[in-house]
Design a protein around this motif. Structure first.
Motif, short mmCIF file in Angstrom:
data_model
loop_
_atom_site.label_atom_id
_atom_site.label_comp_id
_atom_site.label_asym_id
_atom_site.label_seq_id
_atom_site.Cartn_x
_atom_site.Cartn_y
_atom_site.Cartn_z
N GLY A 160 6.14 10.98 -5.55
CA GLY A 160 7.40 11.70 -5.50
C GLY A 160 8.04 11.66 -4.13
N GLU A 161 8.54 12.81 -3.68
CA GLU A 161 9.21 12.87 -2.39
C GLU A 161 8.24 12.70 -1.22
OE1 GLU A 161 11.48 16.41 -2.07
OE2 GLU A 161 12.85 15.90 -3.71
N ALA A 162 6.94 12.87 -1.49
CA ALA A 162 5.93 12.75 -0.42
C ALA A 162 5.36 11.33 -0.32
CB ALA A 162 4.79 13.73 -0.67
N ILE A 163 5.89 10.38 -1.08
CA ILE A 163 5.33 9.03 -1.07
C ILE A 163 5.58 8.33 0.27
CG2 ILE A 163 7.37 7.80 -1.96
CD1 ILE A 163 5.36 6.23 -3.77
N VAL A 164 4.57 7.59 0.70
CA VAL A 164 4.62 6.85 1.96
C VAL A 164 4.26 5.40 1.66
CG1 VAL A 164 3.65 6.61 4.28
CG2 VAL A 164 3.97 8.88 3.30
N HIS A 165 4.97 4.45 2.31
CA HIS A 165 4.73 3.02 2.08
C HIS A 165 4.29 2.37 3.40
CE1 HIS A 165 6.76 3.13 -1.86
NE2 HIS A 165 7.63 3.93 -1.27
N PRO A 166 3.00 2.47 3.76
CA PRO A 166 2.57 1.86 5.03
C PRO A 166 2.63 0.34 5.03
CG PRO A 166 0.70 2.75 3.83
CD PRO A 166 1.91 3.21 3.10
N LEU A 167 2.52 -0.28 3.85
CA LEU A 167 2.63 -1.74 3.76
C LEU A 167 3.59 -2.08 2.63
CD1 LEU A 167 -1.14 -2.81 4.06
CD2 LEU A 167 0.57 -2.72 5.89
N ARG A 168 4.57 -2.95 2.93
CA ARG A 168 5.58 -3.32 1.93
C ARG A 168 5.63 -4.85 1.80
NH1 ARG A 168 9.82 0.80 1.19
NH2 ARG A 168 9.41 2.60 2.52
N LYS A 184 0.85 -1.19 0.00
CA LYS A 184 0.00 0.00 0.00
C LYS A 184 0.88 1.23 0.00
CE LYS A 184 -4.06 2.16 0.66
NZ LYS A 184 -5.19 2.06 -0.26
N THR A 185 0.58 2.19 -0.86
CA THR A 185 1.33 3.45 -0.90
C THR A 185 0.37 4.62 -0.91
OG1 THR A 185 1.41 3.43 -3.32
CG2 THR A 185 3.26 2.41 -2.16
N TYR A 186 0.85 5.73 -0.38
CA TYR A 186 0.12 7.00 -0.43
C TYR A 186 1.07 8.06 -0.97
CZ TYR A 186 -3.21 4.88 2.88
OH TYR A 186 -4.12 4.06 3.50
N GLY A 187 0.50 9.00 -1.71
CA GLY A 187 1.30 10.13 -2.19
C GLY A 187 2.17 9.76 -3.39
#
Length: 269
Positions: A32-40, A27-30
């Motif tokens: 570019g530089e603002a990207i967040v990976h809550p689930l990998r 799962k990712t949000y955002g």
């Protein structure tokens, strides 16, 4: 929805079937530089009839995982499967595949197979405690068995509060109503998102005791996200997340043990 016998996993208590299985969740949000990976690419089985706590640093993916498992959110990739026993008494286990379902379809799955306890209670102010407890069944979910309903109400000490509205109840009483709402339909899994977060220590301990009772006396499966090591120590096992992955699973955890491991998980990020 298919009838199946899910592959069982081994634990310190022997071989048990999973109640819910996550496979390679991403799962990712955002961007570019603002990207967040809550689930990998997270994979994990949660055993049936057990109390599992999920912990980790802020941003480790705890709430995202819970919401994806419960069908409140979707992953970008990977699978979520619930394994629910038939309600006809046969004992047959059905696989409920959440992956790829529409919002409407996921809503139907939640009504049939999922109980959810929110930190903010999520009771309907205009409804009595009894009406709140029975709300899922009135919206199309399974009707509770009268004997089991009476047992839950008695065990939670709500018999004399059923005709009170939420504003007439204490925080602890409101959360007990929320617990009863999650219990009475005998869902495949009960998810709890910081269920003691808005409660004082006494009411919080009471709610944890009720969740423990749901597992020990009613045979239900509980998965709880918490930031509190004392709460997590009430569980059979605690899953520690870090940076969207499973860092470690601790069986029969103690508060001191979890506190030490959480310090380590901060360093692992």
């Amino acid at each position: 929805m298919n009838t199946t016998e899910p592959t069982s996993s081994s634990s310190g208590q022997g071989t048990v079937r999973p109640a819910v299985r996550a496979t390679q969740l991403t799962k990712t949000y955002g961007t570019g530089e603002a990207i967040v990976h809550p689930l990998r690419r997270l994979s994990i089985d949660f055993p049936a009839g057990a109390f599992t706590a999920v912990m980790g640093p802020s941003g480790s993916g705890k709430s995202t995982l819970l919401h994806v498992l419960a069908g409140l959110d979707t992953a970008d990739d990977g699978r979520v499967q619930l394994f629910a026993q038939d309600r006809d008494g046969s004992g047959a286990v059905r696989e409920v595949e959440l992956t790829g379902l529409s919002e409407k379809e996921r809503t139907l799955v939640r009504r049939e197979h999922v109980g959810f306890i929110f930190q903010a209670y999520n009771l309907v102010p205009a409804m009595t405690a009894k009406e709140n407890i029975l709300l899922p069944s009135s919206l199309g979910g399974p009707a509770p068995e009268k004997h089991y309903y009476d047992l839950v109400i008695d065990r939670l000490g709500l018999a004399d509060r059923l005709h009170h509205r939420p504003f007439e109840l204490s925080g602890g009483q409101q959360q007990r109503v929320a617990v009863a709402r999650a219990l009475v339909s005998k869902p495949a899994v009960i998810f709890a998102d910081e269920p003691t977060g808005n409660l004082d220590s006494r009411a919080g301990a009471e709610v944890l005791s009720l969740l423990r009772t749901a597992v020990d006396e009613f045979g239900q499966t509980v998965i709880m996200v918490t930031h509190d090591v004392n709460s997590a120590a009430q569980a059979d096992r605690t899953v520690i997340l870090s940076d969207g992955r499973v860092l470690e699973t601790v069986t029969a955890p103690t508060a001191a043990q979890l506190a030490s491991k959480l310090v380590g998980s901060e360093g692992a990020r």
